[in-house]
Design an enzyme around this catalytic site. Structure first.
Site, PDB file in Angstrom:
ATOM      1  N   TYR A 121     -77.482  17.951  -7.970  1.00  0.00           N
ATOM      2  CA  TYR A 121     -76.748  16.846  -8.587  1.00  0.00           C
ATOM      3  C   TYR A 121     -76.366  15.784  -7.547  1.00  0.00           C
ATOM      4  O   TYR A 121     -75.567  16.028  -6.652  1.00  0.00           O
ATOM      5  CB  TYR A 121     -75.485  17.351  -9.299  1.00  0.00           C
ATOM      6  CG  TYR A 121     -75.769  18.363 -10.393  1.00  0.00           C
ATOM      7  CD1 TYR A 121     -76.941  18.308 -11.140  1.00  0.00           C
ATOM      8  CD2 TYR A 121     -74.869  19.384 -10.681  1.00  0.00           C
ATOM      9  CE1 TYR A 121     -77.212  19.232 -12.142  1.00  0.00           C
ATOM     10  CE2 TYR A 121     -75.130  20.313 -11.694  1.00  0.00           C
ATOM     11  CZ  TYR A 121     -76.310  20.229 -12.409  1.00  0.00           C
ATOM     12  OH  TYR A 121     -76.568  21.144 -13.395  1.00  0.00           O
ATOM     13  N   HIS A 168     -81.526  27.651 -10.533  1.00  0.00           N
ATOM     14  CA  HIS A 168     -81.473  26.392 -11.286  1.00  0.00           C
ATOM     15  C   HIS A 168     -82.814  26.020 -11.947  1.00  0.00           C
ATOM     16  O   HIS A 168     -83.787  25.784 -11.259  1.00  0.00           O
ATOM     17  CB  HIS A 168     -81.036  25.270 -10.324  1.00  0.00           C
ATOM     18  CG  HIS A 168     -80.515  24.060 -11.016  1.00  0.00           C
ATOM     19  ND1 HIS A 168     -79.856  23.063 -10.350  1.00  0.00           N
ATOM     20  CD2 HIS A 168     -80.540  23.676 -12.320  1.00  0.00           C
ATOM     21  CE1 HIS A 168     -79.510  22.119 -11.207  1.00  0.00           C
ATOM     22  NE2 HIS A 168     -79.919  22.469 -12.410  1.00  0.00           N
TER      23      HIS A 168
HETATM   24  P1  NAD Z   1     -72.625  16.412 -21.364  1.00  0.00           P
HETATM   25  O1  NAD Z   1     -73.239  16.730 -22.671  1.00  0.00           O
HETATM   26  O2  NAD Z   1     -71.417  17.148 -20.957  1.00  0.00           O
HETATM   27  O3  NAD Z   1     -72.412  14.835 -21.353  1.00  0.00           O
HETATM   28  C1  NAD Z   1     -71.950  14.148 -20.240  1.00  0.00           C
HETATM   29  C2  NAD Z   1     -71.732  12.688 -20.617  1.00  0.00           C
HETATM   30  O4  NAD Z   1     -70.691  12.611 -21.580  1.00  0.00           O
HETATM   31  C3  NAD Z   1     -71.307  11.816 -19.453  1.00  0.00           C
HETATM   32  O5  NAD Z   1     -71.949  10.575 -19.568  1.00  0.00           O
HETATM   33  C4  NAD Z   1     -69.802  11.655 -19.664  1.00  0.00           C
HETATM   34  O6  NAD Z   1     -69.303  10.459 -19.139  1.00  0.00           O
HETATM   35  C5  NAD Z   1     -69.709  11.688 -21.157  1.00  0.00           C
HETATM   36  N1  NAD Z   1     -68.382  12.130 -21.627  1.00  0.00           N
HETATM   37  C6  NAD Z   1     -67.738  13.298 -21.345  1.00  0.00           C
HETATM   38  N2  NAD Z   1     -66.526  13.330 -21.935  1.00  0.00           N
HETATM   39  C7  NAD Z   1     -66.394  12.154 -22.603  1.00  0.00           C
HETATM   40  C8  NAD Z   1     -65.352  11.588 -23.411  1.00  0.00           C
HETATM   41  N3  NAD Z   1     -64.211  12.215 -23.651  1.00  0.00           N
HETATM   42  N4  NAD Z   1     -65.586  10.375 -23.940  1.00  0.00           N
HETATM   43  C9  NAD Z   1     -66.737   9.699 -23.724  1.00  0.00           C
HETATM   44  N5  NAD Z   1     -67.758  10.179 -22.972  1.00  0.00           N
HETATM   45  C10 NAD Z   1     -67.587  11.395 -22.416  1.00  0.00           C
HETATM   46  O7  NAD Z   1     -73.803  16.604 -20.271  1.00  0.00           O
HETATM   47  P2  NAD Z   1     -73.853  17.086 -18.754  1.00  0.00           P
HETATM   48  O8  NAD Z   1     -72.812  16.416 -17.938  1.00  0.00           O
HETATM   49  O9  NAD Z   1     -75.260  16.955 -18.359  1.00  0.00           O
HETATM   50  O10 NAD Z   1     -73.543  18.635 -18.860  1.00  0.00           O
HETATM   51  C11 NAD Z   1     -72.335  19.213 -18.452  1.00  0.00           C
HETATM   52  C12 NAD Z   1     -72.517  20.082 -17.231  1.00  0.00           C
HETATM   53  O11 NAD Z   1     -73.322  21.212 -17.557  1.00  0.00           O
HETATM   54  C13 NAD Z   1     -73.228  19.438 -16.031  1.00  0.00           C
HETATM   55  O12 NAD Z   1     -72.353  18.653 -15.272  1.00  0.00           O
HETATM   56  C14 NAD Z   1     -73.717  20.667 -15.303  1.00  0.00           C
HETATM   57  O13 NAD Z   1     -72.651  21.243 -14.571  1.00  0.00           O
HETATM   58  C15 NAD Z   1     -74.097  21.606 -16.451  1.00  0.00           C
HETATM   59  N6  NAD Z   1     -75.550  21.524 -16.771  1.00  0.00           N
HETATM   60  C16 NAD Z   1     -76.383  22.433 -16.211  1.00  0.00           C
HETATM   61  C17 NAD Z   1     -77.743  22.361 -16.441  1.00  0.00           C
HETATM   62  C18 NAD Z   1     -78.662  23.370 -15.795  1.00  0.00           C
HETATM   63  O14 NAD Z   1     -78.198  24.312 -15.189  1.00  0.00           O
HETATM   64  N7  NAD Z   1     -79.949  23.220 -15.886  1.00  0.00           N
HETATM   65  C19 NAD Z   1     -78.266  21.351 -17.241  1.00  0.00           C
HETATM   66  C20 NAD Z   1     -77.382  20.451 -17.843  1.00  0.00           C
HETATM   67  C21 NAD Z   1     -76.023  20.541 -17.595  1.00  0.00           C
END
Ligand code: NAD
Length: 309
Positions: free
Chosen positions: A56, A120
């Site tokens: 990330y 990952h």
């Molecule tokens: P998410 O679905 O959590 O969406 C994130 C987006 O939503 C960002 O743009 C954020 O600004 C917005 N957001 C969050 N809260 C909000 C609110 N209250 N109002 C308006 N917008 C809001 O997607 P993500 O961040 O990709 O996933 C969460 C976490 O999961 C990642 O940070 C990571 O730690 C993990 N993840 C892991 C993998 C993997 O292991 N392959 C893949 C995807 C995500």
């Protein structure tokens, strides 16, 4: 905040957890202080699990998170990071690289142990290598005390079943497979739970598809998925509904999922997300939004090697 058992790890994790990919500026440019503040606000409001990866922001997210962690009691956080992915097309699941990766993460995260280590996006690698070489290396690191628990992460649900058939792991980290537009995770849920493996669900907003800002340019969903989600977002904004609220509430409702990782580097957003999970879900709004999303329900994109999808 409710706390749920994470498989058989003995850990009790907050039902909502913080995904720190945002701290690496993957959705928008984020400054360090804003990132650090978001982590502190999350912890102060009951979140105890934070997930990150060297991938990330190409180590930026881990570095910012390390700064935040160094200012709080380490024991307050269940720290989850990853190994094996280092760039969009850079993967190395060899035991040698995994061990080196964890040492590098420990330095960036300013700590001497990781609570949970996930390999990952294993669909980009050979599952034979993951099962026979990479996971045994994690077992060794567990004995050495560098990591407490380990598991695998990725998109296609097939990878979890393949690994679980062969190896004992503590957790799986699945993403974009349990949200308003896709609940495919339910197809493997009972299998995973029967094996005593904890389920971490990430991306309740489908990596931004279900938010007012919309999907980032790198989002891998098809045009059909993006446009249908856009329609749902527009419907909500016209009718005074916050789609983000519905999406977060929906994912957290499933108590078989130990925790839902939501990503943000905005302290106000994390406070809102936490507040929303304590409010009752509006089922009328939920059904309307799910109706709009019906044409793409449970549709997902390919990820990694063809044979792993
Ligand atoms: P998410 O679905 O959590 O969406 C994130 C987006 O939503 C960002 O743009 C954020 O600004 C917005 N957001 C969050 N809260 C909000 C609110 N209250 N109002 C308006 N917008 C809001 O997607 P993500 O961040 O990709 O996933 C969460 C976490 O999961 C990642 O940070 C990571 O730690 C993990 N993840 C892991 C993998 C993997 O292991 N392959 C893949 C995807 C995500």
């Amino acid at each position: 905040m409710e706390y749920r058992k994470l498989g058989e790890t003995g850990l009790e994790v907050s039902e909502l957890s913080l995904g720190a990919s945002s701290l690496g500026s993957v959705f928008r440019k984020v400054n360090k202080d804003e990132g650090v503040r978001t982590v502190h606000v999350a912890i102060e409001n009951g979140i105890n699990l934070i997930d990150v990866s060297p991938y990330y922001g190409l180590t930026k997210a881990e570095t910012v998170l390390g700064e935040a962690i160094s200012q709080v009691q380490r024991e307050r956080i269940i720290l989850s990071t990853k190994a094996g992915r280092y760039g969009d097309n850079s993967f190395d699941f060899s035991p040698r690289r995994i061990k080196k990766s964890i040492d590098e993460s420990l330095i960036r995260l300013k700590t001497d142990y990781i609570d949970i280590l996930h390999l990952h996006d294993i669909e980009f690698g050979s599952l034979d290598e993951i099962i026979n070489d990479s996971l045994p290396a994690l077992e060794e690191l567990k004995k050495e005390g560098k990591i407490r628990f380990f598991g695998v992460s990725g998109l296609p649900l097939k990878i979890f079943e393949e690994v679980l058939k062969e190896v004992n792991i503590d957790t799986i980290l699945s993403y974009c497979q349990y949200s308003l537009n896709n609940t495919n995770l339910l197809n493997i849920q009972s299998n995973v739970l029967e094996k005593g493996v904890g389920i971490i669900n990430a991306s309740p907003l489908s990596m931004g598809l279900l938010s007012n800002r919309g999907a980032p340019s790198w989002h891998p969903a098809s045009k059909e998925i993006k446009e249908t989600c856009r329609k749902a977002v527009e419907y909500c904004s016209i009718n005074g509904i916050d789609i983000t609220k519905l999406a977060v509430q929906f994912s957290v409702q499933n108590k078989n999922i130990s925790t839902t990782l939501v990503g943000t580097a905005n302290p106000e957003n994390i406070v809102k997300n936490i507040k929303w999970i304590n409010e009752p879900i509006n089922y009328e709004q939920l059904f309307k939004v799910k109706e709009i999303l019906k044409p793409i329900n449970n549709k997902i994109w390919l990820s990694g090697r063809k044979e792993n999808n």
